[in-house]
Design a protein around this motif. Structure first.
Motif, PDB file in Angstrom:
ATOM      1  N   ARG A  28       0.853  -1.189   0.000  1.00 48.49           N
ATOM      2  CA  ARG A  28       0.000   0.000   0.000  1.00 48.49           C
ATOM      3  C   ARG A  28       0.889   1.238   0.000  1.00 48.49           C
ATOM      4  O   ARG A  28       1.836   1.342   0.793  1.00 48.49           O
ATOM      5  N   MET A  29       0.580   2.152  -0.919  1.00 51.04           N
ATOM      6  CA  MET A  29       1.281   3.421  -1.015  1.00 51.04           C
ATOM      7  C   MET A  29       0.278   4.541  -0.739  1.00 51.04           C
ATOM      8  O   MET A  29      -0.725   4.656  -1.449  1.00 51.04           O
ATOM      9  N   GLU A  30       0.546   5.376   0.258  1.00 52.85           N
ATOM     10  CA  GLU A  30      -0.362   6.443   0.639  1.00 52.85           C
ATOM     11  C   GLU A  30       0.399   7.757   0.744  1.00 52.85           C
ATOM     12  O   GLU A  30       1.576   7.786   1.139  1.00 52.85           O
ATOM     13  N   GLY A  31      -0.300   8.836   0.356  1.00 50.48           N
ATOM     14  CA  GLY A  31       0.267  10.172   0.514  1.00 50.48           C
ATOM     15  C   GLY A  31       1.319  10.529  -0.507  1.00 50.48           C
ATOM     16  O   GLY A  31       2.145  11.418  -0.269  1.00 50.48           O
ATOM     17  N   PHE A  32       1.301   9.864  -1.667  1.00 46.44           N
ATOM     18  CA  PHE A  32       2.312  10.132  -2.684  1.00 46.44           C
ATOM     19  C   PHE A  32       1.876  11.220  -3.677  1.00 46.44           C
ATOM     20  O   PHE A  32       2.650  11.585  -4.549  1.00 46.44           O
ATOM     21  N   GLY A  33       0.651  11.660  -3.583  1.00 47.40           N
ATOM     22  CA  GLY A  33       0.217  12.677  -4.538  1.00 47.40           C
ATOM     23  C   GLY A  33      -1.096  12.284  -5.177  1.00 47.40           C
ATOM     24  O   GLY A  33      -1.948  11.638  -4.552  1.00 47.40           O
ATOM     25  N   PRO A  34      -1.295  12.667  -6.437  1.00 46.56           N
ATOM     26  CA  PRO A  34      -2.574  12.434  -7.112  1.00 46.56           C
ATOM     27  C   PRO A  34      -2.956  10.957  -7.079  1.00 46.56           C
ATOM     28  O   PRO A  34      -2.106  10.065  -7.133  1.00 46.56           O
ATOM     29  N   ALA A  35      -4.262  10.728  -6.971  1.00 45.77           N
ATOM     30  CA  ALA A  35      -4.758   9.351  -6.904  1.00 45.77           C
ATOM     31  C   ALA A  35      -4.528   8.651  -8.233  1.00 45.77           C
ATOM     32  O   ALA A  35      -4.598   9.247  -9.299  1.00 45.77           O
ATOM     33  N   GLY A  36      -4.308   7.363  -8.145  1.00 42.00           N
ATOM     34  CA  GLY A  36      -4.084   6.566  -9.345  1.00 42.00           C
ATOM     35  C   GLY A  36      -2.643   6.687  -9.806  1.00 42.00           C
ATOM     36  O   GLY A  36      -2.093   7.779  -9.905  1.00 42.00           O
ATOM     37  N   ALA A  37      -2.006   5.582 -10.020  1.00 38.25           N
ATOM     38  CA  ALA A  37      -0.595   5.608 -10.393  1.00 38.25           C
ATOM     39  C   ALA A  37      -0.229   4.270 -11.034  1.00 38.25           C
ATOM     40  O   ALA A  37      -1.075   3.394 -11.214  1.00 38.25           O
ATOM     41  N   THR A  38       1.025   4.147 -11.367  1.00 39.07           N
ATOM     42  CA  THR A  38       1.560   2.895 -11.894  1.00 39.07           C
ATOM     43  C   THR A  38       2.778   2.491 -11.075  1.00 39.07           C
ATOM     44  O   THR A  38       3.642   3.327 -10.786  1.00 39.07           O
ATOM     45  N   LEU A  39       2.802   1.262 -10.674  1.00 35.64           N
ATOM     46  CA  LEU A  39       3.960   0.708  -9.977  1.00 35.64           C
ATOM     47  C   LEU A  39       4.871   0.078 -11.009  1.00 35.64           C
ATOM     48  O   LEU A  39       4.431  -0.704 -11.859  1.00 35.64           O
ATOM     49  N   LEU A  40       6.141   0.421 -10.945  1.00 33.71           N
ATOM     50  CA  LEU A  40       7.147  -0.211 -11.800  1.00 33.71           C
ATOM     51  C   LEU A  40       7.951  -1.153 -10.919  1.00 33.71           C
ATOM     52  O   LEU A  40       8.645  -0.718  -9.989  1.00 33.71           O
ATOM     53  N   LEU A  41       7.841  -2.440 -11.194  1.00 36.72           N
ATOM     54  CA  LEU A  41       8.472  -3.484 -10.378  1.00 36.72           C
ATOM     55  C   LEU A  41       9.706  -4.009 -11.097  1.00 36.72           C
ATOM     56  O   LEU A  41       9.608  -4.640 -12.152  1.00 36.72           O
ATOM     57  N   GLY A  42      10.871  -3.749 -10.540  1.00 40.15           N
ATOM     58  CA  GLY A  42      12.119  -4.193 -11.155  1.00 40.15           C
ATOM     59  C   GLY A  42      12.429  -5.647 -10.830  1.00 40.15           C
ATOM     60  O   GLY A  42      12.383  -6.056  -9.676  1.00 40.15           O
TER      61      GLY A  42
END
Length: 559
Positions: A186-200
């Motif tokens: 869970r990622m919270e407080g990063f900015g605008p809602a909705g994002a993309t996770l880049l998994l290396g």
């Protein structure tokens, strides 16, 4: 007819395997350094969850040296995994049931993660088209424990951390007796809602084979959308970036025997949107015959996963062997990550899978070493073919009996092809002769032989398995004893089979040429394949002798 078919089959065999003979694995050039020390580049994050993915060059993420990081160890009977408190990445993956054959490892357990190139490196790119990327791989996270033991109930490890008002939580849930574990974040407080996770997913596995060059040739990115697709490392030029379009149920990186894959296979779970691949530097290798060449050993891989406004994401990770039965039990075509047969896969794969299952079943039921299983399997194949071979040889004897009549017909109607064909078919029918009767028994063992060639080249169950003086059934006999025995058995089998046959210069030439040629061809093949073929030939000799004696008796009656 039979000689032409034999020649055609062996020509097919040559086409399939001759490149590996002409271009053998090359030793790495020590002046370039070990392949694992090469650097590479990773693709940058896409602009948003919906915007087109546009990777740009940026260095592979490595832990920051500003503050010390600790490693949290997760241990089960199958593996020992190390997670760093720096971003929660996977920095160590030891498979306790498999021994490394790489020289620096000295027989220690297989370790798949390269030093300084962790897996599960997280980046978040903001939604709303802003394109802001947050790298969380350098966050200092707090683990729920410093040591985790996976028991019969499984186990859970969590990491939590915060920075500049943003919060990250990771939960790794481990299953008993599986190489697979679940990840919830869970990622919270990063900015605008909705994002993309880049998994290396790193830039390739660490090679743990004695023949690293052969291992590198199997390195590939494998993905599953509607069907499984493979992108070989060697197909990418250095620094070449490629976007593999999803959505994917799973995407991973493979070596010859091992596999790391991220999975999103639950119902109603967002799929991976794309896989980003960037070719790495080539390693220089040398050969006294063909000079210097290069081999691809690295390719940076990352996958994108949509993150909803709530900030949660889920996926699973498989870190383990390319074991067909285990992967097939997981479903979702994961067993296709390691196909048999190359370009002949549609033909070879079904036979290879059947042969593998039979050999493993015999090993489990009989409690015998795989070497003895191969010997028994070779005998059983010949026993099953014994009646067919018997009928084929009887047809051959009848064919030999009508040979003088056939020559008369051919001389009489040599200028009338249609009449010649009718008279020949009439002769065959009167004497109960099938001109193709000897073909089927000869062709039936060939798919098994082809299948075993690929089975020993790809199946981890035979990796490192010793038998008698053979250190590894999946590799060549270091003393060349088994290939020579195979060649001698083929010569004796052919010699016995020619007893009572009319003199033929071509047949006599093949008697000496084919055993010598196949011995040379099989010298560097897996010793298990040579063992099976030698046993199959040896067990066929008594039947050939009995048939030859019957042929001599039939000739005595005719004279």
């Amino acid at each position: 007819m039979e000689r032409r078919i034999i020649l055609a089959i062996f020509l097919m065999l040559i086409v399939a395997v001759l490149p590996s003979i002409l271009f053998p694995p090359k030793k790495p050039d020590r002046r370039t350094g070990a392949p694992d020390s090469t650097t590479t580049h990773a693709a940058a994050a896409p602009e948003s969850a919906t915007a087109p993915v546009r990777p740009s060059a940026s260095p592979t993420v490595r832990p920051s040296a500003s503050a010390p990081a600790e490693t949290v160890w997760v241990t089960s009977p199958l593996y020992r995994l190390g997670f760093t408190t720096r971003g929660g990445a996977l920095v160590r993956a030891e498979l306790l049931g498999y021994r490394s054959f790489a020289k620096p490892d000295s027989g220690r357990p297989v370790q798949l993660v390269r030093e300084g190139v962790p897996l599960l490196v997280y980046r978040r790119t903001g939604g709303g088209g802003g394109g802001d990327t947050t790298l969380v791989s350098d966050w200092s996270l707090t683990p729920s424990a410093t040591q985790v033991q996976v028991g019969s109930e499984g186990a859970t490890l969590t990491f939590t951390g915060a920075r500049d008002g943003a919060r990250l939580a990771l939960e790794y849930r481990f299953f008993p007796a599986e190489y697979r574990f679940a990840v919830r974040g869970r990622m919270e407080g990063f900015g605008p809602a909705g994002a993309t996770l880049l998994l290396g997913l790193g830039d390739g596995l660490r090679s743990v084979e004695a023949d690293s060059m052969d291992d590198f040739r199997h390195y590939a990115v494998v993905t599953k959308a509607t069907k499984t697709q493979r992108t070989d490392f060697g197909s990418l030029k250095p620094a070449e970036r490629k976007i593999l379009d999803g959505p994917f149920e799973w995407a991973g990186v493979k070596s010859k025997y091992f596999f790391i894959a991220a999975l999103v296979v639950e119902d109603n779970q967002p799929r991976f949107g794309a896989a980003l691949v960037e070719g790495g530097p080539r390693t220089v290798s040398t050969s006294s015959l063909f000079g210097r060449s290069t081999v691809a050993t690295r390719a940076a891989v990352a996958v994108t996963l949509p993150v909803p406004p709530a900030g949660g994401f889920d996926y699973q990770l498989y870190v383990g062997p390319l074991e067909f039965r285990r992967l097939s039990q997981l479903g979702h075509d994961l067993d296709d990550a390691n196909p048999y047969g190359g370009f002949l896969q549609p033909i070879i794969q079904p036979v290879s899978v059947l042969v593998v299952n039979i050999l493993i079943w015999m090993h489990d039921q009989l409690k015998l070493a795989y070497g003895w299983v191969l010997i028994i399997f070779g005998i059983l194949v010949r026993l099953l073919l014994w009646p067919l071979n018997q009928r084929a040889m009887e047809s051959s004897i009848r064919m030999q009996a009508v040979a003088p009549l056939l020559k008369q017909i051919q001389a009489r109607y040599k200028n009338a092809p249609e009449r010649l064909q009718r008279e020949m078919m009439k002769l065959y029918k009167e004497h109960n002769v099938n001109p193709f009767g000897g073909c089927l028994p000869m062709l039936l063992p060939m798919p098994v032989l082809f299948a075993l060639f690929f089975v020993f080249a790809n199946t981890i169950e035979f990796r490192g398995v010793p038998f008698l003086w053979l250190p590894d059934l999946s590799r060549a006999d270091p003393y060349y004893i088994i290939p020579i025995v195979m060649g001698l058995s083929m010569f004796v089998l052919s010699k016995v089979g020619q007893i009572g046959m009319p003199p033929n210069p071509q047949t006599k030439m093949m008697l000496y040429f084919m055993p010598a040629f196949l011995t040379l061809l099989f010298l560097n093949f897996a010793s298990g394949l040579n063992l099976y073929y030698a046993v199959s030939n040896i067990f066929s000799i008594p039947q050939q002798y009995l048939i030859a004696q019957r042929r001599l008796r039939e000739q005595g009656k005719r004279t």
